[in-house]
Design a protein around this motif. Structure first.
Motif, PDB file in Angstrom:
ATOM      1  N   GLY A   1       0.804  -1.217   0.000  1.00 39.58           N
ATOM      2  CA  GLY A   1       0.000   0.000   0.000  1.00 39.58           C
ATOM      3  C   GLY A   1       0.837   1.268   0.000  1.00 39.58           C
ATOM      4  O   GLY A   1       2.066   1.249   0.107  1.00 39.58           O
TER       5      GLY A   1
ATOM      6  N   LYS B   1      -7.908  -5.623   2.426  1.00 33.95           N
ATOM      7  CA  LYS B   1      -7.753  -6.651   1.391  1.00 33.95           C
ATOM      8  C   LYS B   1      -6.528  -6.321   0.537  1.00 33.95           C
ATOM      9  O   LYS B   1      -6.627  -5.756  -0.545  1.00 33.95           O
ATOM     10  N   THR B   2      -5.369  -6.678   1.053  1.00 36.12           N
ATOM     11  CA  THR B   2      -4.113  -6.313   0.399  1.00 36.12           C
ATOM     12  C   THR B   2      -3.635  -7.352  -0.605  1.00 36.12           C
ATOM     13  O   THR B   2      -2.707  -7.078  -1.361  1.00 36.12           O
TER      14      THR B   2
ATOM     15  N   GLY C   1      -7.652  -1.954  -0.214  1.00 34.69           N
ATOM     16  CA  GLY C   1      -6.603  -2.434   0.677  1.00 34.69           C
ATOM     17  C   GLY C   1      -6.495  -1.606   1.938  1.00 34.69           C
ATOM     18  O   GLY C   1      -6.286  -2.131   3.036  1.00 34.69           O
TER      19      GLY C   1
ATOM     20  N   LYS D   1      -8.482  -0.596  -6.039  1.00 36.90           N
ATOM     21  CA  LYS D   1      -7.748  -1.636  -5.313  1.00 36.90           C
ATOM     22  C   LYS D   1      -6.964  -1.042  -4.156  1.00 36.90           C
ATOM     23  O   LYS D   1      -6.888  -1.626  -3.063  1.00 36.90           O
TER      24      LYS D   1
END
Length: 319
Positions: free
Chosen positions: A14, A87-88, A82, A78
């Protein structure tokens, strides 16, 4: 060290952590991304709906806005998922899609900016031959060629990158799958691919950039020879907008893809990648709309048509 072919996917670290400052920065980035989506969508709609903007220059500009719109739509959801939901993880197919789309749009935009510089060169230096040299057929060929060349580069690099053997630590210190970052995780020798990628960058970045610089050198020469001060100001104002976009795009792209591996830093890469995938797409419609009378006029007409109650007519029929 254990190795894996990457079939189980990767972990995206991230762009931000979860400190209070990072929450503020994430909110700022999300606001900018939303504004970018709205701005580029508005540019595409205005150019499509207003007949006065149905010219080669604005058609190429609509393609630029479409590319920026798709780039933000591919990267930001996305990243937000994350950060907000944790939700990485990203699948192999999802990672390949991000590499393909980002390189397709990046390469396509590179050639598209070269096409736009040629359009400005013809408009300033050969105005009487503009309709011939920039016919709709030529314009469509330039636009489709930009998409095709970008897609060819994206497909090649995505397929090759994901074919490497990766170490068991599949954590990508980035907020999306980007080829140079992913290559650093490979356990196999990637020197051949890095050399090929460097050659692709020369073809996709430096050659279009050289064409752009040549076009604007000729434009500058022609502008300085103009006797009319008004015509000179108009030509410089139009071209300065394009040059601003060119400087922002090529500066960030060359920094990411053409630096030696020994000079790479994960934090620097993330900041610059965020700049050209999130911030630059917002600047493009702002630069072209705020400094362009035709676009501002189209926006006023569109707002007057849809938001001015005096223009709405209601017909009431008695039963």
């Amino acid at each position: 060290m254990q190795q894996s072919n990457g079939t189980s996917g990767f972990i995206l670290m991230g762009l931000f952590g979860h400190m209070r400052l990072h929450l503020f920065l994430f909110s700022s980035v999300l606001t900018i991304a939303t504004a970018s989506l709205l701005g580029n969508t508005l540019m595409v709609l205005l150019i499509h709906q207003d007949p006065r903007l149905h010219t080669p220059m604005y058609f190429l500009l609509s393609q630029l806005s479409l590319m920026d719109l798709m780039l933000v739509s591919t990267i930001v959801p996305k990243m937000a998922d994350g950060f907000l939901a944790g939700k990485t993880s990203i699948s192999l197919a999802g990672c390949g899609l991000q590499i393909f789309v980002s390189l397709t749009l990046g390469g396509g935009e590179s050639f598209l900016l070269a096409a736009m510089s040629y359009d400005r060169y013809v408009a300033v230096c050969h105005p009487l031959r503009y309709a011939t040299l920039m016919s709709w057929q030529v314009c469509w060929q330039m636009a489709m060629g930009s998409w095709f060349l970008g897609a060819a580069d994206g497909l090649m690099q995505a397929a090759t990158t994901l074919s490497f053997t990766y170490c068991s630590a599949r954590k990508i210190d980035h907020f999306f799958c980007e080829a140079p970052v992913l290559v650093r995780l490979a356990c196999t020798d990637t020197s051949v691919f890095e050399n090929v990628m460097y050659i692709c960058c020369i073809l996709m970045l430096l050659i279009p950039l050289s064409l752009i610089l040549t076009s604007y050198s000729l434009i500058l020469t022609a502008v300085l020879c103009m006797r009319s001060t008004e015509a000179r100001k108009k030509a410089l104002a139009t071209c300065s907008s394009h040059l601003t976009v060119v400087g922002l795009f090529y500066g960030a792209a060359i920094f990411i893809y053409m630096r030696p591996k020994s000079y790479r830093s994960a934090n620097h890469d993330k900041v610059v990648s965020a700049f050209y995938t999130i911030f630059t797409p917002l600047l493009n419609p702002m630069i072209y709309s705020l400094r362009n009378k035709e676009v501002k006029g189209a926006l006023k007409r569109w707002m007057g048509k849809h938001f001015n109650p005096n223009t709405r007519k209601f017909n009431f029929h008695s039963s």
